[in-house]
Scaffold this active site. Structure first.
Site, short mmCIF file in Angstrom:
data_model
loop_
_atom_site.label_atom_id
_atom_site.label_comp_id
_atom_site.label_asym_id
_atom_site.label_seq_id
_atom_site.Cartn_x
_atom_site.Cartn_y
_atom_site.Cartn_z
N HIS A 72 0.73 -1.25 0.00
CA HIS A 72 0.00 0.02 -0.08
C HIS A 72 0.78 1.36 -0.07
O HIS A 72 1.58 1.27 1.05
CB HIS A 72 -0.93 0.02 1.12
CG HIS A 72 -2.05 -1.09 1.06
ND1 HIS A 72 -3.22 -1.06 2.17
CD2 HIS A 72 -2.38 -1.95 0.34
CE1 HIS A 72 -4.05 -1.81 1.51
NE2 HIS A 72 -3.31 -2.57 0.53
N TYR A 200 -7.71 5.01 9.16
CA TYR A 200 -7.70 5.30 10.57
C TYR A 200 -8.83 6.39 10.97
O TYR A 200 -8.32 7.65 10.23
CB TYR A 200 -6.34 5.65 11.29
CG TYR A 200 -5.48 4.60 11.17
CD1 TYR A 200 -4.66 4.15 9.88
CD2 TYR A 200 -5.05 3.55 12.36
CE1 TYR A 200 -3.90 3.08 9.92
CE2 TYR A 200 -4.19 2.82 12.12
CZ TYR A 200 -3.50 2.47 11.14
OH TYR A 200 -2.46 1.58 11.10
N PRO A 292 -1.99 -0.98 19.35
CA PRO A 292 -1.80 -1.32 17.97
C PRO A 292 -1.95 -0.02 16.84
O PRO A 292 -1.84 -0.40 15.65
CB PRO A 292 -3.07 -2.18 17.76
CG PRO A 292 -3.98 -1.95 18.91
CD PRO A 292 -2.93 -1.37 19.97
N LYS A 296 2.86 -1.25 14.88
CA LYS A 296 4.37 -1.49 15.24
C LYS A 296 4.76 -2.80 16.04
O LYS A 296 5.90 -3.09 16.00
CB LYS A 296 4.90 -0.30 16.10
CG LYS A 296 4.91 1.09 15.32
CD LYS A 296 5.95 1.10 14.09
CE LYS A 296 5.73 2.09 13.27
NZ LYS A 296 5.44 1.54 11.75
N TYR A 384 5.44 5.69 10.21
CA TYR A 384 4.37 4.51 9.88
C TYR A 384 5.08 3.65 9.04
O TYR A 384 4.86 2.36 9.25
CB TYR A 384 3.17 5.20 9.09
CG TYR A 384 1.96 4.29 9.08
CD1 TYR A 384 1.16 3.92 10.09
CD2 TYR A 384 1.77 3.36 7.71
CE1 TYR A 384 0.33 2.91 10.21
CE2 TYR A 384 0.71 2.62 7.68
CZ TYR A 384 -0.15 2.31 8.74
OH TYR A 384 -0.94 1.30 8.73
P1 RFL Z 1 3.38 -13.34 21.02
O1 RFL Z 1 3.06 -13.27 19.27
O2 RFL Z 1 2.75 -13.05 21.82
O3 RFL Z 1 4.19 -14.90 20.80
C1 RFL Z 1 4.82 -15.09 22.22
C2 RFL Z 1 4.74 -16.73 22.14
O4 RFL Z 1 5.22 -17.34 23.53
C3 RFL Z 1 4.05 -18.27 23.89
N1 RFL Z 1 4.47 -18.39 25.72
C4 RFL Z 1 5.01 -19.37 26.03
N2 RFL Z 1 5.75 -20.22 25.66
C5 RFL Z 1 6.20 -21.05 26.52
N3 RFL Z 1 6.23 -20.81 27.89
C6 RFL Z 1 5.48 -19.76 28.25
N4 RFL Z 1 5.52 -19.53 29.78
C7 RFL Z 1 5.04 -18.89 27.42
N5 RFL Z 1 4.29 -17.67 27.49
C8 RFL Z 1 3.93 -17.53 26.31
C9 RFL Z 1 2.76 -17.71 23.54
O5 RFL Z 1 1.83 -19.03 23.55
C10 RFL Z 1 3.26 -17.15 22.16
O6 RFL Z 1 3.13 -18.14 21.09
O7 RFL Z 1 4.96 -12.36 20.79
P2 RFL Z 1 6.03 -12.13 19.82
O8 RFL Z 1 6.43 -13.39 19.00
O9 RFL Z 1 7.17 -11.10 20.29
O10 RFL Z 1 5.23 -11.30 18.47
C11 RFL Z 1 4.71 -10.07 18.98
C12 RFL Z 1 3.51 -9.80 18.08
O11 RFL Z 1 2.51 -11.11 18.33
C13 RFL Z 1 2.89 -8.40 18.63
O12 RFL Z 1 3.52 -7.58 18.73
C14 RFL Z 1 1.73 -8.03 17.34
O13 RFL Z 1 0.64 -8.93 17.26
C15 RFL Z 1 1.02 -6.79 17.90
N6 RFL Z 1 0.05 -6.26 16.90
C16 RFL Z 1 0.38 -5.62 15.71
N7 RFL Z 1 1.59 -5.45 15.26
C17 RFL Z 1 2.03 -4.77 14.24
O14 RFL Z 1 3.45 -4.71 13.83
N8 RFL Z 1 1.22 -4.51 13.35
C18 RFL Z 1 -0.13 -4.58 13.50
O15 RFL Z 1 -0.89 -4.29 12.45
C19 RFL Z 1 -0.67 -5.15 14.64
N9 RFL Z 1 -1.85 -5.18 14.99
C20 RFL Z 1 -1.19 -6.31 17.11
C21 RFL Z 1 -2.44 -5.91 16.28
C22 RFL Z 1 -1.62 -6.83 18.31
C23 RFL Z 1 -3.08 -7.11 18.41
N10 RFL Z 1 -3.33 -7.69 19.76
C24 RFL Z 1 -4.39 -8.55 19.86
C25 RFL Z 1 -2.48 -7.58 20.92
C26 RFL Z 1 -3.55 -5.83 16.63
C27 RFL Z 1 -3.78 -6.37 17.78
C28 RFL Z 1 -5.43 -6.47 17.80
C1 PHB Z 2 -4.88 -5.06 11.34
O1 PHB Z 2 -4.86 -5.37 9.86
O2 PHB Z 2 -4.91 -5.80 12.18
C2 PHB Z 2 -4.14 -3.89 11.79
C3 PHB Z 2 -3.79 -2.74 10.79
C4 PHB Z 2 -3.26 -1.84 11.44
C5 PHB Z 2 -2.97 -1.57 12.57
C6 PHB Z 2 -3.51 -2.66 13.56
C7 PHB Z 2 -3.84 -3.66 13.17
O3 PHB Z 2 -2.64 -0.14 12.93
#
Ligand code: RFL
Ligand code: PHB
Length: 389
Positions: A72, A200, A292, A296, A384
């Site tokens: 994009h 957004y 979120p 990032k 961004y």
């Molecule tokens: P994760 O993905 O949480 O993975 C950690 C893993 O560790 C396991 N775990 C354990 N394993 C063994 N022993 C234990 N005691 C443990 N405790 C936990 C868990 O089961 C899991 O599998 O961390 P990681 O790998 O550092 O990755 C980080 C990302 O997942 C996170 O930063 C993003 O999802 C955040 N996020 C977004 N990031 C972006 O860059 N762009 C986005 O658009 C974006 N949108 C989002 C998001 C996060 C969201 N939520 C739900 C928090 C949108 C949402 C709604």
């Molecule tokens: C998503 O597609 O889940 C998403 C995109 C942008 C954001 C957060 C989540 O800033």
């Protein structure tokens, strides 16, 4: 059991680290608490920075991404009835890549499988021992049996609720936190996205985001009070509130349909310093959380893994400890800038009930300024698409 690096957590951070180390001839074992199906069922991030894409390519896991993902060149900010496009490509030199975290994780699991990499699922009660010595080890239970891994280094990639950060003595860790008084309700639906690019939206009633996973799969979010539960939000209510928060021309283009996933996530800013204790290195959500709004979280996980994998490879190639010693400072320098940007985007676009009418006017003035100033748009665009590693 023995490996050079013990990795706790099989999310994107842990799997990407294992993959990069493996390609450099460094052995590792990944311990994941949940099943593979559970990890792949979590719907999370959707936006990848250029640096994250480059790292996935370097790790040899970007073949499907390069085939399927969309780039994009812009993103829109909506304010009431006005919609303003930020031209990321013109202002920052390039755009962002839309590719779901679920897909990134699936590609990483497939690559680990193809390389015969060890990922142990349903590892219970993982515990860290001797992290402040030269010979750390991990213990866990697997199907009721006690297991042990001896290693040179431990990577704590187990997310915000994991065991790694909690294993560091409190006196060795400084924590910085802001908890926001709202969450995001997210809905995934098999419908075409409302627009070509992400939107957004700031509305007097609250924030909304239109995102997507493909031309036939949409991801939407609306701001909700922390007290709300998913059961409070039947699909009809969600679509009605979402369309009210969008400019009329976007609402008119919105195609609704049954939700195939619906969840509420609280918003938080958090950083733990330093990201190292002895031979334990924290990476990704284990060390820091961003709201979120700036997209990032996953991208910071990627930049942490860039620095950590380089440091470990430098150590094993020539005994060079410089990278390991610099890891925490290098990672945190980038983390704090992404924390600032995510906090700013969140502050600009959400409804903060407690800041009152003055706070709302400040947001309106800032949005007016943003829409009129190329300089302000450049600041947004640069952050961004992602600051350089
Ligand atoms: P994760 O993905 O949480 O993975 C950690 C893993 O560790 C396991 N775990 C354990 N394993 C063994 N022993 C234990 N005691 C443990 N405790 C936990 C868990 O089961 C899991 O599998 O961390 P990681 O790998 O550092 O990755 C980080 C990302 O997942 C996170 O930063 C993003 O999802 C955040 N996020 C977004 N990031 C972006 O860059 N762009 C986005 O658009 C974006 N949108 C989002 C998001 C996060 C969201 N939520 C739900 C928090 C949108 C949402 C709604
Ligand atoms: C998503 O597609 O889940 C998403 C995109 C942008 C954001 C957060 C989540 O800033």
């Amino acid at each position: 059991m023995r490996a050079q690096v013990g990795i706790i957590g099989g999310g994107p951070s842990g799997l990407l680290l294992a993959q990069l180390l493996d390609r450099a001839g460094i052995s590792s074992v990944v311990l994941e608490r949940r099943t593979r199906e559970h990890v792949l069922g979590r719907i999370r991030a959707g936006v990848l920075e250029q640096g994250a894409v480059a790292l996935l390519r370097e790790a040899g896991v970007a073949e499907r991404l390069d085939r399927e993902a969309e780039v994009h060149g812009g993103v829109a900010i909506a304010h009431g009835d006005r919609l303003h496009r930020i031209d990321l490509a013109a202002l920052a030199g390039h755009g962002v890549t839309l590719y779901g975290q679920t897909e990134v994780t699936r590609d990483l699991y497939d690559a680990r499988g193809a390389m015969g990499g060890a990922v142990i699922h349903e590892a219970e009660d993982v515990a860290i021992h001797g992290a402040d010595t030269d010979a750390p080890w991990l213990t866990w239970r697997e199907g009721g049996e006690a297991r042990r891994l001896d290693c040179d280094f431990i990577a704590g990639c187990d997310g915000f609720h994991g065991v790694s950060r909690r294993s560091i003595p409190a006196a060795r860790l400084a924590e910085f936190e802001r908890v926001y008084p709202f969450g995001w309700l997210g809905v995934l639906s098999r419908t075409p996205p409302a627009a070509e690019e992400l939107i957004y939206a700031r509305h007097v009633e609250g924030f909304a985001l239109c995102s997507m996973r493909s031309r036939s799969l949409s991801r939407y979010y609306v701001q909700v009070p922390l007290s709300d539960r998913v059961a409070d939000w039947p699909d009809e209510r969600f679509w009605e509130v979402l369309s009210r928060h969008l400019p009329p021309e976007v609402a008119a283009a919105l195609v609704t349909g049954p939700s195939i996933e619906k969840s509420i996530a609280p918003l938080r800013s958090y950083v733990a310093e330093p990201m190292r204790w002895g031979r334990l290195f924290l990476a990704g959500d284990a060390a820091h959380i961003v709201p979120p709004t700036g997209a990032k979280g996953l991208n910071l996980a990627a930049s942490d893994i860039r620095y950590l994998s380089d440091a470990l490879i430098g150590f094993y190639r020539g005994g060079d400890e410089v990278g390991l010693a610099a890891y925490s400072d290098r990672a945190l320098a980038r983390v704090w800038k992404a924390e600032r940007f995510s906090w700013w985007m969140t502050s600009l676009l959400h409804r903060f009930p407690e800041t009152g009418a003055f706070g709302a006017r400040m947001q309106e003035a800032e949005l007016d300024y943003l829409f009129a100033s190329r300089a302000a748009q450049t600041v947004l665009a640069e952050n961004y698409v992602g600051l350089p590693y």
